[in-house]
Design a protein around this motif. Structure first.
Motif, short mmCIF file in Angstrom:
data_model
loop_
_atom_site.label_atom_id
_atom_site.label_comp_id
_atom_site.label_asym_id
_atom_site.label_seq_id
_atom_site.Cartn_x
_atom_site.Cartn_y
_atom_site.Cartn_z
N MET A 103 0.86 -1.20 0.00
CA MET A 103 0.00 0.00 0.00
C MET A 103 0.89 1.24 0.00
SD MET A 103 -3.39 -0.37 2.38
CE MET A 103 -2.58 -0.98 3.85
N LEU A 104 0.58 2.16 -0.89
CA LEU A 104 1.24 3.45 -0.93
C LEU A 104 0.17 4.50 -0.67
CD1 LEU A 104 2.80 1.46 -3.06
CD2 LEU A 104 4.07 3.55 -3.59
N VAL A 105 0.23 5.09 0.50
CA VAL A 105 -0.79 6.05 0.91
C VAL A 105 -0.21 7.46 0.79
CG1 VAL A 105 -2.44 6.70 2.70
CG2 VAL A 105 -1.65 4.32 2.54
N LEU A 106 -0.85 8.28 -0.03
CA LEU A 106 -0.41 9.66 -0.23
C LEU A 106 -1.03 10.55 0.84
CD1 LEU A 106 1.08 11.71 -2.15
CD2 LEU A 106 -1.14 12.01 -3.27
N TYR A 107 -0.19 11.31 1.53
CA TYR A 107 -0.66 12.21 2.59
C TYR A 107 -0.41 13.66 2.22
CZ TYR A 107 -1.55 8.65 6.15
OH TYR A 107 -2.07 7.59 6.88
N SER A 108 -1.34 14.49 2.61
CA SER A 108 -1.17 15.94 2.52
C SER A 108 -0.90 16.45 3.93
CB SER A 108 -2.44 16.58 1.96
OG SER A 108 -2.37 17.99 2.06
N CYS A 109 0.21 17.18 4.08
CA CYS A 109 0.59 17.70 5.39
C CYS A 109 0.76 19.21 5.30
CB CYS A 109 1.90 17.08 5.88
SG CYS A 109 1.85 15.28 6.03
N PRO A 110 0.39 19.93 6.36
CA PRO A 110 0.56 21.40 6.35
C PRO A 110 2.02 21.75 6.12
CG PRO A 110 -0.76 20.70 8.23
CD PRO A 110 -0.20 19.46 7.63
N SER A 111 2.27 22.70 5.22
CA SER A 111 3.64 23.13 4.96
C SER A 111 4.21 23.80 6.18
CB SER A 111 3.68 24.11 3.78
OG SER A 111 3.29 23.47 2.59
N SER A 168 12.39 27.15 15.61
CA SER A 168 11.03 26.62 15.62
C SER A 168 10.53 26.44 14.18
CB SER A 168 10.09 27.58 16.36
OG SER A 168 10.05 28.82 15.70
N ARG A 169 9.49 25.62 14.05
CA ARG A 169 8.87 25.40 12.74
C ARG A 169 7.51 26.09 12.73
NH1 ARG A 169 10.49 21.45 9.36
NH2 ARG A 169 8.40 20.70 8.90
N VAL A 170 7.28 26.89 11.69
CA VAL A 170 6.07 27.68 11.60
C VAL A 170 5.26 27.18 10.41
CG1 VAL A 170 5.10 29.99 11.31
CG2 VAL A 170 7.25 29.67 12.58
N GLU A 171 3.97 26.87 10.64
CA GLU A 171 3.11 26.42 9.55
C GLU A 171 2.84 27.57 8.58
OE1 GLU A 171 -0.42 24.47 10.70
OE2 GLU A 171 0.59 22.88 11.80
N THR A 172 2.87 27.24 7.29
CA THR A 172 2.60 28.25 6.26
C THR A 172 1.44 27.78 5.41
OG1 THR A 172 4.14 27.20 4.72
CG2 THR A 172 5.06 28.87 6.19
N GLN A 173 1.01 28.63 4.52
CA GLN A 173 -0.07 28.26 3.62
C GLN A 173 0.44 27.21 2.62
OE1 GLN A 173 -3.26 29.32 3.83
NE2 GLN A 173 -2.59 30.30 5.74
N GLY A 174 -0.46 26.31 2.21
CA GLY A 174 -0.07 25.30 1.25
C GLY A 174 0.12 23.94 1.91
N ASN A 175 0.50 22.96 1.10
CA ASN A 175 0.63 21.59 1.59
C ASN A 175 1.91 20.95 1.06
OD1 ASN A 175 -2.13 21.11 2.91
ND2 ASN A 175 -2.69 21.85 0.87
N ASP A 176 2.43 20.04 1.85
CA ASP A 176 3.50 19.16 1.41
C ASP A 176 2.90 17.76 1.29
OD1 ASP A 176 5.45 21.14 1.39
OD2 ASP A 176 5.93 20.83 3.51
N TYR A 177 3.48 16.95 0.40
CA TYR A 177 2.92 15.62 0.16
C TYR A 177 3.97 14.55 0.46
CZ TYR A 177 -0.88 18.18 -1.93
OH TYR A 177 -1.94 19.04 -2.11
N PHE A 178 3.49 13.50 1.10
CA PHE A 178 4.34 12.40 1.53
C PHE A 178 3.71 11.07 1.12
CE2 PHE A 178 5.35 15.96 4.20
CZ PHE A 178 6.70 15.83 4.52
N VAL A 179 4.56 10.07 0.95
CA VAL A 179 4.10 8.72 0.65
C VAL A 179 4.42 7.82 1.83
CG1 VAL A 179 4.25 6.76 -0.93
CG2 VAL A 179 4.55 9.08 -1.80
#
Length: 522
Positions: free
Chosen positions: A409-417, A424-435
């Motif tokens: 199974m290859l599940v594609l995820y959308s994660c907040p950029s 620190s890490r700050v969320e921005t507009q848009g998405n990153d994609y992971f498998v």
């Protein structure tokens, strides 16, 4: 008591205890050993899922990430022996009867040698005796796929909460009945309670199959001439690799049971063991003839065959699966495009059901079951060493790579950029994609992505997919020589004649597919 007497007594006690402890340890090991987990690609799915030893630490899916698409490449469920194998077991029954009669004639009715022979061998008949057809999905296989469908729906509720449409949930299978039946069993689980058909509230759904002659996505091994030539050339070499193990076990069992077994007898008894254990849960008959060390060695010979003829043994074994890999990646790219365009309706799952000859090459294309250095070797198109012989550990085990109902199974995820802002890490507009890659529903290490199971989509494409996609299926597989030029003075072929020749060639291919196989499709 003097110290020397006490010392002698202690040594005597130790000398008595050590053999007993070794014997007890060996007996305990035999008792724990479950042959149903060591049947290579005949292993049942429930046993295969228990093989996982937990050594890989799962890369957890970060909070805030949501599944947007799922690709499944699955093998069909447990099936009955094929017609060819049913005949082999019928011949085995005749052969065993002959062996037993010979032994009885030599030793006499009450000979001591007869006491060593397991009682089940007398008058044994194949459970499939009289069957004229085989290879069909059995009830156990139906349950494997049905329950897999239920578990996937429960694991990814956001993907499967939408009302069914064939464009949203794309289900495909090969034209082989056990594969299409597996797709139906899976779909019944996936969509159970979603319709109004019968007491189970089932619903109808579509299963699409390509023609056997042109299915380069799920039956690429049938259309790849280079692969068929490679396999034919290597089968004798594989038999040579297996020969010492079979000879050794033949000699051992001949001595143990005082029956004049041949190598073919042992090969057929091992096949019977796998069928009894996997399909019937019978482990004390054919499997009982072998000890755990012998089972491990026989399993290894099967795994060698899968490695050499279907797996990492040669690049053509898996490179011919490039059309499937390309299809998987394109379906994820389409899902990303739909997500970026805020479309509510798009293809959320592509679900494929095929054979071991499909799942094994696809697993190799992903670089699964390799160490990091081995992954670099296949990227350089260098050959890999064969899986090490027991008792050494190995990653390549057919019971895990492609058991009945085995799947990737290859599940594609959308994660907040997110971006780094100091420490620190700050969320921005848009998405990153992971498998997220799972094998038999368990997250699995990908050496091509830093040995994680959760890989950035662009890294997945760059490191794992693109090195394969520089090759084309046609250039890898098409070795058929071009037709010779017509002789001088020969008449040009009419359209009718060309059409006639085409159909003769097509029927020849079909006859070759049905009658000309030297190997058994898994």
């Amino acid at each position: 008591m003097t110290p020397s007497v006490r010392s002698s007594g202690s040594l005597l006690l130790i000398g008595l205890l050590v053999p007993w402890l070794i014997s007890a340890s060996n007996a305990a090991e035999e008792q724990v050993f479950d042959v149903r987990r060591h049947l290579s690609t005949v292993t049942g799915y429930s046993a295969a899922r228990n093989v996982y030893d937990g050594t890989f630490v799962n890369s957890s899916v970060p909070d805030g990430c949501s599944a947007v698409h799922l690709n499944l490449v699955a093998r069909h469920g447990a099936r009955s022996p094929t017609k060819k194998r049913i005949k082999e077991l019928d011949r085995l029954a005749i052969r065993l009867d002959s062996l037993l009669k010979d032994t009885k004639r030599i030793t006499g009715e009450n000979g001591l040698g007869l006491q060593k022979i397991p009682s089940w061998l007398w008058d044994w008949q194949s459970p499939w005796k009289g069957r004229e057809k085989g290879g069909e999905l059995i009830q156990r296989g139906e349950n494997e796929l049905y329950n897999l469908g239920i578990r996937i729906r429960e694991r990814y509720p956001d993907l499967f909460d939408e009302e069914y449409h064939p464009d949203t949930f794309n289900i495909r299978a090969t034209q082989v009945p056990r594969a299409s039946a597996s797709a139906v069993a899976f779909g019944m689980g996936l969509f159970s309670g979603k319709g109004n058909l019968g007491p189970g509230s089932h619903r109808a759904f579509s299963v699409i199959s390509e023609s056997r002659a042109s299915d380069i996505w799920l039956r690429f091994y049938e259309s790849c001439e280079t692969y068929k030539e490679y396999r034919k050339s290597q089968e004798p070499a594989v038999d040579k690799l297996k020969e010492p193990i079979l000879n050794e076990i033949t000699s051992s069992l001949t001595s143990r049971y005082q029956l004049n077994f041949t190598v073919q007898d042992i090969a057929s008894l091992w096949f019977l063991c796998k069928q009894e254990a996997s399909l019937l849960d019978i482990t004390d008959q054919a499997c009982g003839l072998f000890n755990s060390n012998q089972v491990s060695l026989l399993e290894w010979t099967d795994d060698l065959e899968v490695f050499v003829l279907k797996g990492y043994g040669e690049a053509v074994n898996y490179r011919m699966g490039i059309p499937l890999l390309r299809d998987v990646v394109q379906s994820m790219e389409q899902a990303i495009l739909a997500k970026e365009e805020n479309r509510k309706t798009y293809e959320k799952a592509k679900l494929r059901f095929a054979h071991a000859e499909t799942v094994v090459p696809f697993s190799c294309l992903l670089g699964l079951f390799l160490e990091g250095s081995e992954f670099e070797q296949i990227q350089r198109e260098e050959p890999l060493a064969l899986p090490p012989k027991p008792p050494q550990k190995r990653n390549w085990m057919g019971s895990n790579v492609a058991p009945f109902s085995g799947n990737n199974m290859l599940v594609l995820y959308s994660c907040p950029s997110a971006k780094n802002n100091g420490n620190s890490r700050v969320e921005t507009q848009g998405n990153d994609y992971f498998v997220h890659v799972l094998h038999n529903e368990v997250p699995i290490s990908m050496p091509g992505c830093g040995s994680t199971s959760f890989c950035p989509f662009e890294v997945f494409k760059e490191k794992i997919v693109n090195p394969h996609l520089k090759h084309e299926f046609e250039s890898i597989c098409n070795t058929r020589p071009e037709s010779p030029a017509p002789k001088s003075g020969s008449k040009p072929l009419t359209f009718t004649r060309k059409l006639s020749m085409f159909f003769r060639w097509l029927f020849f291919l079909e006859d070759s597919r049905i009658y000309g196989h030297n190997h058994e499709e898994l």
